[in-house]
Design a protein around this motif. Structure first.
Motif, PDB file in Angstrom:
ATOM      1  N   TYR A  27       0.847  -1.185   0.000  1.00 26.77           N
ATOM      2  CA  TYR A  27       0.000   0.000   0.000  1.00 26.77           C
ATOM      3  C   TYR A  27       0.886   1.239   0.000  1.00 26.77           C
ATOM      4  N   SER A  29       0.995   5.661  -1.437  1.00 36.67           N
ATOM      5  CA  SER A  29       0.128   6.766  -1.832  1.00 36.67           C
ATOM      6  C   SER A  29       0.073   6.865  -3.363  1.00 36.67           C
ATOM      7  N   TYR A 101      -4.130   2.930   5.668  1.00 33.22           N
ATOM      8  CA  TYR A 101      -3.304   3.638   4.688  1.00 33.22           C
ATOM      9  C   TYR A 101      -4.036   4.788   4.013  1.00 33.22           C
ATOM     10  N   ASN A 102      -5.348   4.710   3.892  1.00 31.31           N
ATOM     11  CA  ASN A 102      -6.081   5.859   3.362  1.00 31.31           C
ATOM     12  C   ASN A 102      -5.998   7.044   4.322  1.00 31.31           C
ATOM     13  N   TYR A 105      -2.391   8.453   4.017  1.00 28.88           N
ATOM     14  CA  TYR A 105      -2.054   9.109   2.747  1.00 28.88           C
ATOM     15  C   TYR A 105      -3.153  10.040   2.249  1.00 28.88           C
ATOM     16  N   ALA A 111      -4.646   6.127  -0.778  1.00 27.26           N
ATOM     17  CA  ALA A 111      -3.859   4.900  -0.885  1.00 27.26           C
ATOM     18  C   ALA A 111      -4.240   4.113  -2.131  1.00 27.26           C
TER      19      ALA A 111
END
Length: 260
Positions: A27, A29, A101-102, A105, A111
């Motif tokens: 994962y 960006s 991760y969203n 980033y 992500a």
């Protein structure tokens, strides 16, 4: 080539020829991937940076070592100064990973998940020292025990290692048990040029042919379809030649539930 890679660089519990076809995922960006396409390079991170997300990362080397009966503290930081790594996962799909991760980033385009295989990843890098290993997930007590065992026998461990770097790399693949859902795999390289710098760089960059290594890009399942199509068009225009899809994690196909 694969036989050489298996012998030198792979450190899994079970290794056979099929492991090179094992899919792994990372994962990153959206902005970082665009940079990969533009500059044809990949980023590797010094382990000291990981502690920003988990204070137990790199803890075996960040806490000064002190032998019993000796008040003098020995810093082990120098052992990891020249190591840089990328973190991948064996988990094909994960709601947890998308959410984590969203959030991380959010200001970098969100992500995306990239897919490759162990063989393609190893073959993409030409380096004297590479270590690809599955992360071992330890309870807190086992983590502390590992630290004590390692530091107590530090001299012996380093002599046995004979400068190969494997002893340190193995211990950079320790994490605590609550992180086990990550199913993480780490590719670790050494860079002695970076080690000589003061301060050492947080990241190094290596040549990386995106179209040879990345088989597929997967976009966030929550992303608006119009935004997904727009970003997909941009990546194709920038030169990405392989599969691009949006995760179907939250899609329900009613046809799947029709009684037959």
């Amino acid at each position: 080539m694969k036989k050489s890679l298996k012998k030198r660089f792979l450190h899994f519990d079970d290794i056979d020829e099929e492991i090179f076809d094992t899919k792994i995922y990372r994962y990153i960006s959206y902005d970082e991937f665009r940079e990969k396409l533009r500059k044809r390079r990949a980023r590797f991170t010094n382990p000291a940076v990981w502690s920003a997300h988990d204070p137990y990362e790199n803890v075996l080397f960040s806490i000064p070592c002190r032998q019993k009966g000796n008040s003098e503290k020995l810093s082990l930081n120098n052992l990891t100064r020249h190591f840089y790594a990328q973190c991948w996962t064996l988990s094909r799909e994960s709601d947890l990973m998308w959410q984590v991760y969203n959030a991380r980033y959010a200001s970098n385009g969100g992500a995306i998940k990239i897919q490759t295989t162990i063989g393609l990843l190893l073959e993409s890098q030409s380096h004297d020292f590479m270590y690809l290993g599955k992360v071992k997930y330890l309870t807190k007590s086992d983590f502390i025990s590992a630290y004590r065992i390692f530091t107590k026998g530090i001299s012996k461990h380093l002599v046995e290692d004979a400068g190969s770097g494997r002893v340190v790399a193995e211990r950079l693949c320790y994490k605590r048990y609550p992180y086990r859902a990550e199913k993480e795999v780490r590719l670790i390289l050494s860079d002695f040029v970076a080690r000589a710098q003061n301060p050492i760089p947080e990241h190094i960059f290596r040549k990386f042919d995106v179209n040879k290594v990345v088989q597929r890009i997967v976009f966030d399942p929550r992303m608006d379809p119009a935004e997904y199509q727009n970003k997909k068009r941009i990546l194709i225009k920038k030169g990405f030649e392989n599969s691009i899809i949006q995760s179907s994690l939250y899609s329900v196909n009613e046809a799947d539930f029709i009684l037959k």
